[in-house]
Design a protein around this motif. Structure first.
Motif, PDB file in Angstrom:
ATOM      1  N   ALA A 283      -7.730  -8.779   2.928  1.00  0.00           N
ATOM      2  CA  ALA A 283      -6.403  -8.957   2.438  1.00  0.00           C
ATOM      3  C   ALA A 283      -6.874  -8.477   0.753  1.00  0.00           C
ATOM      4  N   GLU A 284      -7.701  -9.326   0.274  1.00  0.00           N
ATOM      5  CA  GLU A 284      -7.861  -9.314  -1.152  1.00  0.00           C
ATOM      6  C   GLU A 284      -8.387  -7.730  -1.333  1.00  0.00           C
ATOM      7  N   THR A 285      -9.136  -7.267  -0.470  1.00  0.00           N
ATOM      8  CA  THR A 285      -9.712  -5.713  -0.657  1.00  0.00           C
ATOM      9  C   THR A 285      -8.433  -4.600  -0.510  1.00  0.00           C
ATOM     10  N   ALA A 286      -7.533  -4.904   0.264  1.00  0.00           N
ATOM     11  CA  ALA A 286      -6.276  -4.126   0.460  1.00  0.00           C
ATOM     12  C   ALA A 286      -5.350  -4.293  -0.513  1.00  0.00           C
ATOM     13  N   GLU A 287      -5.200  -5.562  -1.142  1.00  0.00           N
ATOM     14  CA  GLU A 287      -4.407  -5.821  -2.424  1.00  0.00           C
ATOM     15  C   GLU A 287      -4.957  -4.961  -3.732  1.00  0.00           C
ATOM     16  N   ARG A 294      -1.642   1.996  -7.813  1.00  0.00           N
ATOM     17  CA  ARG A 294      -0.615   1.884  -8.799  1.00  0.00           C
ATOM     18  C   ARG A 294      -1.014   1.976 -10.536  1.00  0.00           C
ATOM     19  N   LEU A 295      -2.425   1.643 -10.683  1.00  0.00           N
ATOM     20  CA  LEU A 295      -2.665   1.895 -12.060  1.00  0.00           C
ATOM     21  C   LEU A 295      -2.980   3.236 -12.278  1.00  0.00           C
ATOM     22  N   ASN A 296      -3.635   3.827 -11.306  1.00  0.00           N
ATOM     23  CA  ASN A 296      -3.906   5.570 -11.511  1.00  0.00           C
ATOM     24  C   ASN A 296      -2.445   6.260 -11.740  1.00  0.00           C
ATOM     25  N   ARG A 297      -1.489   5.980 -10.875  1.00  0.00           N
ATOM     26  CA  ARG A 297      -0.171   6.424 -10.773  1.00  0.00           C
ATOM     27  C   ARG A 297       0.422   6.263 -12.401  1.00  0.00           C
ATOM     28  N   ALA A 298       0.065   5.094 -12.850  1.00  0.00           N
ATOM     29  CA  ALA A 298       0.700   4.952 -13.929  1.00  0.00           C
ATOM     30  C   ALA A 298      -0.104   5.645 -15.174  1.00  0.00           C
ATOM     31  N   ARG A 299      -1.272   5.509 -15.031  1.00  0.00           N
ATOM     32  CA  ARG A 299      -2.022   6.399 -16.080  1.00  0.00           C
ATOM     33  C   ARG A 299      -1.617   7.768 -16.260  1.00  0.00           C
TER      34      ARG A 299
END
Length: 450
Positions: A283-287, A294-299
């Motif tokens: 679960a942590e890996t998926a999160e 999301r970070l890459n899209r934001a960049r």
């Protein structure tokens, strides 16, 4: 026979009553019959027993009726044990019952069946409806005898399977007339203490009489009122009690009850922990993957790469508003100027300047007239005040005294106006216009004409 040789009714009835009490066969009789005219009363019970050929009235006092374990009903065949007595006020004989049980079935079994049917119809067995047990409990309450084998079996099983579980014993009676009330009290204490994950209620095997406290209605209702899962372990596997029906889980043995409230095994618990650990890592890996995307899209977003483009629409909108303002402002100014000119024409047409001049002249006239009018009012008020002063002076007692009059008082200053107020030899004070004269009364002569 002489009248004295006749028995009184009381004497005859007393004789018959003594015969019944003296007869050894009447001191304890065993009667089988059908219940008739039964209506439960608050204290003593009065009804009839009958068969095809006869009927007898019966009485059952409160102490004896309290021992009856089943619900007495009209038409029920019963076996009664008691004695025959005579009730003198009516002369009727009756049976006073000491013990009563159903005909053809044990009293305790009949009471069990009746209570079981009533509670089932009421829906009490569905109150808990198998509340889920906590997979990894921390504290479990045990309501049982502290000296029996039940608590030892439970402790041994818990120590072997799940030693970190905390067991809290609520010692109680599990047999006898006082056991039911003791069980109810300890169940209430479990709820009051709180913070338990489950409660085990149990005892070892025995006869139906031994197990009867767990068939009492008040015990069943106390179990149903619990706010945690209840595991019942009463008697052997073949024994069934009302407590088993109303509890969430029924265990055949105390060992089985302990297994209910503990994980399958310590090894299985460790396996479950490993599985949960693996699930947590996945679960942590998926999160983290989701957050990284999301970070890459934001960049790569326009907000960060070309922030000036965020204001293009606002700049264009500002230009449009400036253009509209430049077009609208002269138009609004022209409309306002036309309105002012229109109002000026209306004012000129109404002759407002001439009316203002007339009103100003009227104000000037009033300013000239007001001083004269004020002086005249003051003069008139002064004349009225002088006339009032002259009239008041005319009525003044001093004016009267100036004409030779005076008035008399006693030395304390109280006015003396009648002959009855004067005493011969007393002192009187005469008040005149320029002072007082102290005199002594020599004689008092009343006016007989008055």
């Amino acid at each position: 026979m002489a009248p004295s040789d006749y028995l009184t009714v009381t004497a005859l009835t007393t004789y018959i009553a003594r015969k019944f009490s003296a007869d050894p066969y009447m001191r304890e009789v065993y009667v089988a019959g059908e219940v008739s005219n039964f209506r439960q009363r608050p204290t003593h019970q009065y009804f009839s027993l009958k068969d095809d050929g006869a009927k007898i009235n019966v009485a059952m006092f409160k102490s004896a009726f309290a021992k009856v374990k089943f619900q007495l009903e009209d038409g029920m065949r019963v076996l009664a044990v008691g004695r025959i007595t005579v009730y003198p006020p009516t002369g009727n004989y009756q049976m006073t019952i000491e013990r009563l049980e159903p005909d053809g079935v044990g009293a305790l079994y009949a009471a069990f069946q009746q209570l079981n049917e009533n509670l089932q119809k009421e829906g009490l067995y569905q109150v808990h409806n198998a509340w889920p047990l906590r997979q990894y409990p921390q504290r479990v309450a045990v309501v049982t005898s502290p000296s029996g084998a039940v608590i030892q079996d439970i402790m041994t099983t818990v120590k072997r399977r799940y030693p970190q579980l905390e067991l809290v014993l609520f010692p109680t009676l599990v047999q006898g007339d006082k056991a039911a009330d003791d069980i109810v009290r300890q169940l209430h204490n479990v709820d009051l203490v709180g913070k338990f994950d489950a409660v085990i209620v149990g005892r070892g095997g025995g006869s139906i009489e031994d197990l009867w406290p767990f068939n009492e209605e008040r015990v069943a209702r106390a179990i149903a009122a619990m706010h945690i899962p209840v595991v019942s372990s009463v008697g052997h596997e073949t024994d069934v009690t009302i407590a088993d029906y109303v509890a969430d889980y029924r265990a055949a043995t105390p060992t089985a009850a302990a297994e209910y409230v503990t994980p399958v095994t310590a090894a299985q618990a460790a396996v479950n922990v490993d599985k949960l650990t693996a699930r947590l890592v996945r679960a942590e890996t998926a999160e983290l993957s989701t957050l990284r995307a999301r970070l890459n899209r934001a960049r790569g977003s326009v907000m960060l790469t070309q922030p000036a483009r965020l204001y293009d629409n606002y700049v264009q909108r500002l230009d449009q508003l400036r253009t509209r303002l430049a077009n609208v402002l002269p138009q609004r100014l022209g409309q306002t100027q036309n309105q002012v000119q229109y109002l000026q024409r209306r004012l000129a047409h109404a002759g407002l300047v001439g009316r203002i001049s007339q009103l100003q002249q009227h104000v000037d006239d009033l300013a000239t007239r007001n001083p004269r009018a004020a002086l005249q009012v003051i003069h008139n008020q002064a004349q009225r005040a002088q006339a009032a002063a002259e009239a008041l002076d005319h009525l003044s007692p001093l004016k009267t005294m100036a004409r030779g009059y005076g008035y008399v008082t006693d030395p304390d200053g109280r006015l003396i106006a009648r002959t009855s107020d004067f005493k011969v030899g007393a002192t009187a004070v005469v008040h005149v216009t320029d002072g007082t004269v102290t005199t002594k009364v020599k004689a008092v002569t009343p006016d007989t004409k008055a």
